[in-house]
Enzyme design. Structure first.
Site, short mmCIF file in Angstrom:
data_model
loop_
_atom_site.label_atom_id
_atom_site.label_comp_id
_atom_site.label_asym_id
_atom_site.label_seq_id
_atom_site.Cartn_x
_atom_site.Cartn_y
_atom_site.Cartn_z
N CYS A 66 -13.54 3.23 12.39
CA CYS A 66 -12.72 2.45 11.46
C CYS A 66 -13.19 2.60 10.02
O CYS A 66 -12.40 2.70 9.10
CB CYS A 66 -12.74 0.99 11.84
SG CYS A 66 -14.38 0.26 11.90
N HIS A 334 -15.29 -4.33 12.24
CA HIS A 334 -14.12 -3.54 11.88
C HIS A 334 -14.05 -3.34 10.37
O HIS A 334 -14.64 -4.09 9.60
CB HIS A 334 -12.88 -4.28 12.38
CG HIS A 334 -11.64 -3.45 12.43
ND1 HIS A 334 -11.61 -2.14 12.84
CD2 HIS A 334 -10.35 -3.74 12.10
CE1 HIS A 334 -10.37 -1.68 12.78
NE2 HIS A 334 -9.60 -2.63 12.32
N ASN A 355 -4.27 -1.50 8.58
CA ASN A 355 -5.19 -1.26 9.69
C ASN A 355 -5.07 0.18 10.18
O ASN A 355 -4.21 0.94 9.70
CB ASN A 355 -4.86 -2.23 10.83
CG ASN A 355 -6.03 -2.44 11.79
OD1 ASN A 355 -7.10 -1.87 11.62
ND2 ASN A 355 -5.83 -3.27 12.79
#
Length: 398
Positions: A66, A334, A355
């Site tokens: 991520c 994250h 995202n």
């Protein structure tokens, strides 16, 4: 071609420390779907206040990268801000270079440091500075027969090789372990081209970074807020995936949102690392906030209606934030990309967050995150230093 985000809409991916969990993104996303309501989207009425240009939504697949998806998306928006035609940057090129450097660090530290896919926002900037950049079309990282990242097998082999090197069975390490380790990575992700052609011109990764991407690595500042270090000084980012032991600036609690607000108002997006394990973070519904009650104190009806429209929030203090971090309630899960600001029907402000889990949620890959959630659950964030308010920049000495 880049697109503007549509008007009505996690050091990118999960920060993971262990090789045994590097394919856990699927499980995390599935668990977050439980924290959802079928009526959420019709109960929230979001209106954009600031909507900054960003490139298309990506999907990190079964990889804990991520941080690379987030920060490369951030650099793509920086290209747009600088008036350049944005190029999708090779997220796995950044990750590949981190794997190389992390492996060296792991052996030097006798295995007493985090391995796995995890990383931090500064890793992309550091690797950009050392290794340059590649366009996605030149380096997809898919050299093993899949259409999406699936890194578990590669990770297990990497861990096994490094464990053998740390055991040092010859009594003295040879340079060959580095060659073998690099060969494992390149067999899965692909060898790095010394030169390549892009739009009719030849580049190296370094010249591509300089001439096409055109950002200055020293322009980017990483920050967080903790009570156990002096404010407006640098201190160690105390999370397992800070394998490089980078230091970041420590600012006051309200400075975090003041800096993010100032950045957005002046056309700068923000790279954001956060905890997303809270039940009040719903990927499916694309909303995150801080309830006034703990889950165990909620009625069944309150739990069922958690995402059915705007709710009151807990007031966040520096002490509350620090306690959550020290108790492992806030962890480096994250990283995502803050690209705008919106208001709900009550006037409450939310950050619009991009995202890297694809487009399967209610807002096609974007989320709305309250400022209180950002104050409470941020582990780190990164901005261009020109986006920091002048009074805070003066305190930081940047």
């Amino acid at each position: 071609m880049y697109k503007l985000p549509i008007k009505s809409l996690f050091i990118a991916s999960v920060f993971l420390s262990g090789v045994n969990t590097i394919s856990a993104q699927d499980g995390l996303v599935n668990s977050l779907k439980v924290n959802a309501s079928e009526k959420s989207k019709e109960s929230f009425k979001f209106t954009d206040v600031i909507n900054l240009a960003n490139t298309s939504i990506k999907n990190q697949g079964s990889s804990g990268t991520c941080w690379s998806y987030c920060t490369n998306s951030y650099l793509e928006s920086e290209m747009i801000r600088l008036g350049k035609q944005p190029v999708e940057l090779a997220q796995i090129y950044s990750a590949r270079n981190v794997y190389i450097e992390k492996g060296k660090n792991y052996v030097r530290m006798h295995g007493a440091v985090a391995l796995g896919d995890g990383g931090a926002l500064h890793d992309v900037i550091n690797m950009y500075s050392k290794y340059g950049a590649l366009p996605q079309e030149v380096y997809t990282g898919l050299n093993y027969g899949t259409s999406k990242n699936k890194f578990a097998e590669m990770g297990a082999l990497m861990e096994g090789l490094l464990a053998a090197a740390v055991k040092n069975p010859n009594g003295e390490l040879t340079p060959n372990w580095e060659k073998a380790y690099t060969a494992v990575i390149d067999s899965y992700l692909g060898a790095v081209p010394e030169t390549f052609n892009f739009k009719g011109k030849n580049y190296t990764p370094q010249t591509f970074a300089k001439e096409v991407v055109g950002i200055n690595p020293s322009d980017y500042i990483e920050m967080s807020s903790f009570t156990d270090s002096p404010y407006y000084t640098k201190s160690m980012l105390m999370v397992p995936d800070n394998w490089s032991f980078d230091q970041i600036y420590n600012v006051k609690l309200n400075d975090m949102t003041n800096i993010i607000d100032n950045a957005l108002k002046n056309g700068y997006t923000v790279a954001w690392a956060s905890d997303v394990s809270e039940k009040s973070f719903s990927w499916k519904n694309g909303v995150a906030y801080v309830p006034t009650k703990k889950m165990e104190d909620m009625t069944a009806e309150e739990k069922e209606n958690m995402f059915n429209g705007p709710k009151a929030e807990l007031e966040i203090t520096p002490e509350l934030r620090q306690k959550a971090f020290d108790n492992y309630q806030t962890t480096d899960d994250h990283a995502m990309h803050i690209v705008g600001l919106a208001k709900d029907q009550t006037g409450k402000e939310y950050y619009v967050v991009k995202n890297s889990w694809g487009t399967t949620n209610d807002y096609k890959g974007y989320l709305y995150v309250t400022k209180n959630y950002v104050k409470y659950k941020t582990t780190a964030f990164m901005v261009n230093k020109a986006a920091i308010p002048a009074d805070i920049a003066k305190k930081l000495g940047v």
